[in-house]
Design a protein around this motif. Structure first.
Motif, PDB file in Angstrom:
ATOM      1  N   MET A  40       0.838  -1.188   0.000  1.00 44.69           N
ATOM      2  CA  MET A  40       0.000   0.000   0.000  1.00 44.69           C
ATOM      3  C   MET A  40       0.874   1.239   0.000  1.00 44.69           C
ATOM      4  SD  MET A  40      -3.211  -0.806   0.051  1.00 44.69           S
ATOM      5  CE  MET A  40      -3.808   0.840   0.385  1.00 44.69           C
TER       6      MET A  40
ATOM      7  N   ASP B 287      -3.294   8.660  -1.125  1.00 45.62           N
ATOM      8  CA  ASP B 287      -4.720   8.369  -1.025  1.00 45.62           C
ATOM      9  C   ASP B 287      -5.021   6.877  -0.946  1.00 45.62           C
ATOM     10  OD1 ASP B 287      -5.064  11.042  -3.267  1.00 45.62           O
ATOM     11  OD2 ASP B 287      -5.515  11.112  -1.129  1.00 45.62           O
TER      12      ASP B 287
ATOM     13  N   ILE C 261      -5.123   4.837   1.521  1.00 47.47           N
ATOM     14  CA  ILE C 261      -6.017   4.470   2.620  1.00 47.47           C
ATOM     15  C   ILE C 261      -7.458   4.833   2.270  1.00 47.47           C
ATOM     16  CG2 ILE C 261      -6.578   4.930   5.061  1.00 47.47           C
ATOM     17  CD1 ILE C 261      -4.092   3.144   4.624  1.00 47.47           C
ATOM     18  N   ASP C 262      -7.621   6.018   1.683  1.00 51.31           N
ATOM     19  CA  ASP C 262      -8.972   6.440   1.260  1.00 51.31           C
ATOM     20  C   ASP C 262      -9.529   5.441   0.239  1.00 51.31           C
ATOM     21  OD1 ASP C 262      -9.131   9.766   1.944  1.00 51.31           O
ATOM     22  OD2 ASP C 262      -7.207   8.754   1.971  1.00 51.31           O
TER      23      ASP C 262
ATOM     24  N   LEU D 205      -8.657   2.312  -0.145  1.00 47.28           N
ATOM     25  CA  LEU D 205      -8.919   1.026   0.523  1.00 47.28           C
ATOM     26  C   LEU D 205     -10.275   1.050   1.233  1.00 47.28           C
ATOM     27  CD1 LEU D 205      -7.297  -1.598   0.928  1.00 47.28           C
ATOM     28  CD2 LEU D 205      -6.590  -0.708   3.136  1.00 47.28           C
ATOM     29  N   PHE D 206     -10.529   2.152   1.903  1.00 46.19           N
ATOM     30  CA  PHE D 206     -11.818   2.289   2.615  1.00 46.19           C
ATOM     31  C   PHE D 206     -12.972   2.411   1.624  1.00 46.19           C
ATOM     32  CE2 PHE D 206      -9.460   3.001   6.506  1.00 46.19           C
ATOM     33  CZ  PHE D 206     -10.315   2.506   7.464  1.00 46.19           C
TER      34      PHE D 206
ATOM     35  N   THR E 297     -13.129   0.982  -1.279  1.00 49.49           N
ATOM     36  CA  THR E 297     -13.402  -0.387  -1.757  1.00 49.49           C
ATOM     37  C   THR E 297     -14.145  -1.173  -0.689  1.00 49.49           C
ATOM     38  OG1 THR E 297     -11.296  -0.252  -2.915  1.00 49.49           O
ATOM     39  CG2 THR E 297     -12.312  -2.433  -2.793  1.00 49.49           C
ATOM     40  N   SER E 298     -13.681  -1.028   0.542  1.00 47.34           N
ATOM     41  CA  SER E 298     -14.318  -1.731   1.672  1.00 47.34           C
ATOM     42  C   SER E 298     -15.783  -1.306   1.808  1.00 47.34           C
ATOM     43  CB  SER E 298     -13.529  -1.410   2.951  1.00 47.34           C
ATOM     44  OG  SER E 298     -14.270  -1.720   4.077  1.00 47.34           O
ATOM     45  N   ARG E 299     -16.019  -0.019   1.625  1.00 49.37           N
ATOM     46  CA  ARG E 299     -17.378   0.524   1.739  1.00 49.37           C
ATOM     47  C   ARG E 299     -18.272  -0.017   0.615  1.00 49.37           C
ATOM     48  NH1 ARG E 299     -15.788   5.575   2.042  1.00 49.37           N
ATOM     49  NH2 ARG E 299     -16.117   6.063  -0.137  1.00 49.37           N
TER      50      ARG E 299
ATOM     51  N   LEU F  99     -10.321  -8.459   2.429  1.00 50.65           N
ATOM     52  CA  LEU F  99     -10.052  -7.030   2.635  1.00 50.65           C
ATOM     53  C   LEU F  99     -10.705  -6.534   3.930  1.00 50.65           C
ATOM     54  CD1 LEU F  99      -9.317  -4.061   1.737  1.00 50.65           C
ATOM     55  CD2 LEU F  99     -11.490  -4.061   0.527  1.00 50.65           C
TER      56      LEU F  99
ATOM     57  N   HIS G  74     -15.250   5.184   6.384  1.00 52.06           N
ATOM     58  CA  HIS G  74     -16.192   4.137   5.987  1.00 52.06           C
ATOM     59  C   HIS G  74     -17.635   4.632   6.011  1.00 52.06           C
ATOM     60  CE1 HIS G  74     -16.921  -0.109   5.025  1.00 52.06           C
ATOM     61  NE2 HIS G  74     -18.105   0.167   5.522  1.00 52.06           N
TER      62      HIS G  74
ATOM     63  N   LEU H 294      -0.206  -1.194   6.657  1.00 50.82           N
ATOM     64  CA  LEU H 294      -0.653  -1.907   5.462  1.00 50.82           C
ATOM     65  C   LEU H 294       0.327  -1.776   4.289  1.00 50.82           C
ATOM     66  CD1 LEU H 294      -4.440  -1.022   5.638  1.00 50.82           C
ATOM     67  CD2 LEU H 294      -3.434  -3.259   6.007  1.00 50.82           C
TER      68      LEU H 294
END
Lengths: 107, 180
Positions: free
Chosen positions: A1, A5, A7-8, A10-11, A13-15, B113, B137, B171
């Motif tokens: 990683m 951006d 982390i943004d 990643l979140f 995608t997670s969202r 993930l 999130h 990460l």
């Protein structure tokens, strides 16, 4: 990683792929731990009690030999302070019991 | 047609309607349980316990809900307090809360993930974890996070910035399926 951006991203995608967690008895578990519910709202309970009391009174009035009873009563009463005290205590006791029963959901 | 939250809340408060409250639980259970899984390192049992406690506390506190914030924000505030209280009690009892998360059937890239992110998040302090989750999130505003966590706006921004930096380090070189 890497990258500012990341982390943004990643979140994001997670969202986007957030799974829906199926209930599978979770709601039932919560509901089982809540304090017991009233079957009907309090105001409806009062209304029903009042209606039945009125009906009861009317039926009693119709069938009760009020005239006969009145004629058999003595023409004058002597009410002593003791009688008044006794009656007051009885009324207070009945009112208190009713309040207690309502507050503790016993009615 | 769906009944809005405020109507359901009113029914719970005035009529003590369990049916209305059950509808609210059904509406928010997935969202809250998912968030708590993210915040507890994907410990499903702990997350579900905390979610259950949150809803029970919410039911008791519902008459005090003013309606000036979203119901979900108010729920998250209770959940955050529950979580902080749980971790405080656990650390006082010196009981490890770092149990291995329970593996479940979902093992695709996105499932990995979610879990890896949760495990990495677990290494951040609780406040940073919560602020980061709500911001990135749940897309809450800084002000909403400040209200939910009951901390100043500046602290929210600091938590988010530090949390992101730390998470970036944790990460670094991450691939789906391998925990940082």
């Amino acid at each position: 990683m890497n990258g500012r951006d990341s982390i943004d991203q990643l979140f994001a995608t997670s969202r986007e792929f957030e799974p829906y967690i199926s209930d599978e008895g979770f709601t039932a578990g919560v509901m089982a731990r809540l304090p017991a519910a009233r079957l009907i709202p309090f105001w409806k309970e009062c209304l029903i009690t009042l209606a039945f009391t009125l009906v009861g009174c009317l039926v009693a009035l119709y069938f009760f030999p009020a005239g006969q009873l009145l004629s058999s009563l003595p023409s004058s009463f002597v009410i002593s302070p003791l009688t008044i005290g006794g009656l007051s205590a009885l009324i207070a006791l009945m009112a208190g019991s009713t309040c207690w029963a309502v507050e503790t959901n016993r009615i | 047609m769906d009944i809005d939250d405020i109507t359901l809340i009113r029914r719970v408060v005035t009529e003590k309607s369990h049916r209305a409250f059950a509808e609210l639980v059904k509406r928010y259970q997935s969202q809250l349980r998912y968030s708590l899984r993210q915040l507890t390192g994907w410990n499903e049992a702990l997350a579900d316990d905390l979610a259950q406690e949150t809803f029970i506390k919410a039911y008791q506190a519902l008459p005090g809900f003013k309606g000036d914030a979203k119901f979900s924000s108010w729920l998250y505030r209770i959940a955050y307090n529950q979580m902080v209280s749980h971790f405080r009690k656990a650390s006082n009892r010196e009981v490890s809360t770092d149990q291995e998360p329970v593996e479940t059937v979902q093992q695709d890239d996105h499932g990995a993930l979610q879990r890896d992110l949760a495990r990495a998040m677990k290494q951040l302090p609780e406040a940073q974890r919560m602020a980061l989750h709500l911001y990135l999130h749940r897309e809450c505003s800084h002000q909403e996070i400040s209200d939910i966590m009951n901390i100043p706006l500046g602290t929210v921004k600091t938590h988010i910035a530090r949390g992101k930096d730390q998470l970036r380090q944790l990460l670094a070189g991450w691939q789906p399926g391998e925990t940082a």
